[in-house]
Design a protein around this motif. Structure first.
Motif, PDB file in Angstrom:
ATOM      1  N   HIS A 119      10.348   3.637 -26.913  1.00  0.00           N
ATOM      2  CA  HIS A 119      11.194   2.393 -26.055  1.00  0.00           C
ATOM      3  C   HIS A 119      12.442   3.033 -25.403  1.00  0.00           C
ATOM      4  N   VAL A 120      12.483   2.492 -24.188  1.00  0.00           N
ATOM      5  CA  VAL A 120      13.901   2.834 -23.689  1.00  0.00           C
ATOM      6  C   VAL A 120      14.811   2.298 -24.327  1.00  0.00           C
ATOM      7  N   THR A 121      16.101   2.916 -24.433  1.00  0.00           N
ATOM      8  CA  THR A 121      17.244   2.576 -25.102  1.00  0.00           C
ATOM      9  C   THR A 121      17.815   1.452 -24.373  1.00  0.00           C
ATOM     10  N   MET A 122      18.328   0.483 -25.140  1.00  0.00           N
ATOM     11  CA  MET A 122      18.840  -0.925 -24.404  1.00  0.00           C
ATOM     12  C   MET A 122      20.179  -0.333 -23.879  1.00  0.00           C
ATOM     13  N   ASN A 123      20.978   0.117 -24.807  1.00  0.00           N
ATOM     14  CA  ASN A 123      22.488   0.485 -24.243  1.00  0.00           C
ATOM     15  C   ASN A 123      22.540   2.148 -24.255  1.00  0.00           C
ATOM     16  N   PRO A 124      22.441   2.577 -23.345  1.00  0.00           N
ATOM     17  CA  PRO A 124      22.031   4.111 -23.011  1.00  0.00           C
ATOM     18  C   PRO A 124      23.510   4.541 -23.399  1.00  0.00           C
ATOM     19  N   VAL A 125      23.911   5.031 -24.741  1.00  0.00           N
ATOM     20  CA  VAL A 125      24.882   5.579 -25.005  1.00  0.00           C
ATOM     21  C   VAL A 125      25.334   7.029 -24.370  1.00  0.00           C
ATOM     22  N   ARG A 126      25.999   7.176 -23.476  1.00  0.00           N
ATOM     23  CA  ARG A 126      26.176   8.325 -23.122  1.00  0.00           C
ATOM     24  C   ARG A 126      26.950   9.244 -24.093  1.00  0.00           C
ATOM     25  N   ARG A 127      26.304  10.569 -24.207  1.00  0.00           N
ATOM     26  CA  ARG A 127      26.942  11.371 -25.088  1.00  0.00           C
ATOM     27  C   ARG A 127      27.656  12.572 -24.354  1.00  0.00           C
ATOM     28  N   ALA A 128      28.816  12.556 -24.676  1.00  0.00           N
ATOM     29  CA  ALA A 128      29.533  14.033 -24.269  1.00  0.00           C
ATOM     30  C   ALA A 128      29.710  15.060 -25.156  1.00  0.00           C
ATOM     31  N   VAL A 129      29.565  16.078 -24.524  1.00  0.00           N
ATOM     32  CA  VAL A 129      29.655  17.381 -25.387  1.00  0.00           C
ATOM     33  C   VAL A 129      30.960  18.068 -25.238  1.00  0.00           C
ATOM     34  N   LEU A 130      31.567  18.162 -26.491  1.00  0.00           N
ATOM     35  CA  LEU A 130      32.825  18.992 -26.388  1.00  0.00           C
ATOM     36  C   LEU A 130      32.875  20.394 -27.130  1.00  0.00           C
ATOM     37  N   SER A 131      33.258  21.352 -26.557  1.00  0.00           N
ATOM     38  CA  SER A 131      33.385  22.677 -27.130  1.00  0.00           C
ATOM     39  C   SER A 131      34.408  22.853 -28.125  1.00  0.00           C
ATOM     40  N   ILE A 132      34.157  23.432 -29.243  1.00  0.00           N
ATOM     41  CA  ILE A 132      35.245  23.611 -30.349  1.00  0.00           C
ATOM     42  C   ILE A 132      35.343  25.247 -30.502  1.00  0.00           C
ATOM     43  N   PRO A 133      36.185  25.897 -29.694  1.00  0.00           N
ATOM     44  CA  PRO A 133      36.239  27.312 -30.127  1.00  0.00           C
ATOM     45  C   PRO A 133      37.161  27.513 -31.010  1.00  0.00           C
ATOM     46  N   VAL A 134      36.832  28.743 -31.757  1.00  0.00           N
ATOM     47  CA  VAL A 134      37.940  29.302 -32.497  1.00  0.00           C
ATOM     48  C   VAL A 134      39.114  29.462 -31.794  1.00  0.00           C
ATOM     49  N   ILE A 135      40.496  28.782 -32.256  1.00  0.00           N
ATOM     50  CA  ILE A 135      41.696  28.837 -31.383  1.00  0.00           C
ATOM     51  C   ILE A 135      41.875  30.018 -30.617  1.00  0.00           C
ATOM     52  N   ARG A 136      41.683  31.410 -31.515  1.00  0.00           N
ATOM     53  CA  ARG A 136      41.896  32.381 -30.777  1.00  0.00           C
ATOM     54  C   ARG A 136      41.112  32.686 -29.803  1.00  0.00           C
ATOM     55  N   ALA A 137      39.754  32.561 -29.924  1.00  0.00           N
ATOM     56  CA  ALA A 137      38.843  33.079 -28.564  1.00  0.00           C
ATOM     57  C   ALA A 137      39.048  32.166 -27.595  1.00  0.00           C
ATOM     58  N   GLY A 138      39.130  30.866 -27.873  1.00  0.00           N
ATOM     59  CA  GLY A 138      39.650  29.643 -26.691  1.00  0.00           C
ATOM     60  C   GLY A 138      40.989  30.358 -25.821  1.00  0.00           C
ATOM     61  N   LEU A 139      41.923  30.709 -26.610  1.00  0.00           N
ATOM     62  CA  LEU A 139      43.111  31.229 -26.001  1.00  0.00           C
ATOM     63  C   LEU A 139      42.872  32.583 -25.178  1.00  0.00           C
ATOM     64  N   GLU A 140      41.925  33.430 -25.815  1.00  0.00           N
ATOM     65  CA  GLU A 140      41.856  34.694 -25.191  1.00  0.00           C
ATOM     66  C   GLU A 140      41.127  34.476 -24.008  1.00  0.00           C
ATOM     67  N   ASP A 141      39.997  33.744 -23.967  1.00  0.00           N
ATOM     68  CA  ASP A 141      39.181  33.246 -22.715  1.00  0.00           C
ATOM     69  C   ASP A 141      40.126  32.797 -21.799  1.00  0.00           C
ATOM     70  N   GLU A 142      41.195  32.121 -21.979  1.00  0.00           N
ATOM     71  CA  GLU A 142      41.781  31.870 -20.691  1.00  0.00           C
ATOM     72  C   GLU A 142      42.834  33.091 -20.398  1.00  0.00           C
ATOM     73  N   GLY A 143      42.902  34.035 -21.238  1.00  0.00           N
ATOM     74  CA  GLY A 143      43.685  35.449 -20.807  1.00  0.00           C
ATOM     75  C   GLY A 143      45.066  35.174 -21.500  1.00  0.00           C
ATOM     76  N   ARG A 144      45.355  34.043 -22.358  1.00  0.00           N
ATOM     77  CA  ARG A 144      46.454  34.320 -23.283  1.00  0.00           C
ATOM     78  C   ARG A 144      46.480  34.783 -24.667  1.00  0.00           C
TER      79      ARG A 144
END
Lengths: 195, 195
Positions: free
Chosen positions: A40-65
């Motif tokens: 069945h087609v969903t009545m209220n198509p709930v949009r799903r957002a995906v957020l990435s949860i990096p390890v804090i260290r990795a998240g910062l180092e990816d930004e060069g910090r």
DNA sequence: GAGTGGTCTAGACCACGGA
DNA sequence: CCGTGGTCTAGACCACTCG
């Protein structure tokens, strides 16, 4: 919607192909599928957002910090009720990015699930990072709220009226709670997601 | 990791089955796959949290609360630079749950993409709801932050120092921007997600 | 160029759960 | 009960991209 066999005939493709397409739609939440009941087609198509949860260290180092952290408190005790476990290790730490306060971490770790953490020197490796590598989890939840800086203001050198983002994360391994952590971020921090 | 054919042989299953399993792992971010380069275990397994973004009305009614809304302002004008479009409809509205302020909405709609919105009586149907049904989008982004209530305090009958969650959402249909909306929620509101 | 993942087919058996 | 989706097989061709 028509069933898989009919769709396969209608479009001249194999049923497996229809199945894969419909599964993809179901994953994104546009349709709902139940055995026997059909698709069945969903009545209220709930949009799903995906957020990435990096390890804090990795998240910062990816930004060069550069990441560092200071352990502010460490003690054994009873976890708060809503953690779902008793004997716990309570940790308070401050994460720094390029030497500037980035996030304040207040964490309870279930000692029944992860007793080995008592042997770890948490001034060297952050609990965040150690747990990622040593305490697998199957699922968790996340709630994002806002709070006044209040007593955290000195850490972030901001006014106590500043609004800060606070993320509470709880994780389980099967049915066993692993840890609950509150991360309060520096002023201006935003949690990003894609949808 | 071994390639699909080898894994299929090793476990005595068909290659399609291995493919489906590995695809599933790749979707959850635990492995990365590239043609020719092969399949690799992800170094920093970025956990992905999924948060549901319901239409405000539907979200509230699922909780058994009655939704209503008040249109506070409506005017044509030039959108702010970071919207990525020019001629726009600027809307300000307040969403109520059981008659109590729930969220303050500040929205810019791209009139080039959705000119029909000018004919709609937005006091009857909220822009949120109308757009969901009439302006499909292919992708978007979301950023969640915190702010002081400041001038919104009267709407929520709270102190101007209260910390509020603010969600900014932007959506596109292919390359064309559709709308940008800032939703500021009542004190205590939390955005929930599962991981 | 060649090895990898991406995708499709035609057929089969099965588990679930609504009618 | 029995139609539905869930899953698997064995085989095939293709597109991408790295060495």
């Amino acid at each position: 919607m028509p069933n898989e066999a009919d769709l396969a005939r209608e479009f001249g493709v194999a049923r497996a192909t229809v199945n894969r397409a419909l599964r993809s739609l179901a994953d994104t939440g546009l349709i709902e599928r139940r055995r026997r009941a059909g698709t069945h087609v969903t009545m209220n198509p709930v949009r799903r957002a995906v957020l990435s949860i990096p390890v804090i260290r990795a998240g910062l180092e990816d930004e060069g910090r550069r990441h560092s952290h200071r352990l502010l408190a460490k003690e054994e005790g009873e976890a708060p009720d809503d953690c779902g476990f008793g004997p716990a290790l309570h940790l308070v730490a401050l994460h720094l990015a390029d030497g500037i306060a980035y996030a304040y971490e207040d964490r309870w770790v279930n000692l029944h699930a992860v007793p080995q953490i008592m042997q770890v020197d948490l001034t060297q490796i952050s609990a965040n990072e150690w747990l990622v590598g040593n305490a697998p989890f199957t699922h968790g939840d996340l709630s994002i709220g806002a709070r006044r800086a209040a007593d955290l203001a000195p850490h972030f050198t901001c006014s106590s009226d500043t609004a800060l983002v606070q993320v509470r994360r709880r994780t389980w391994n099967a049915e066993e709670p692993i840890t609950r952590v509150d991360l309060t971020f520096a002023p201006g921090h935003e949690v990003q997601a894609k949808l």
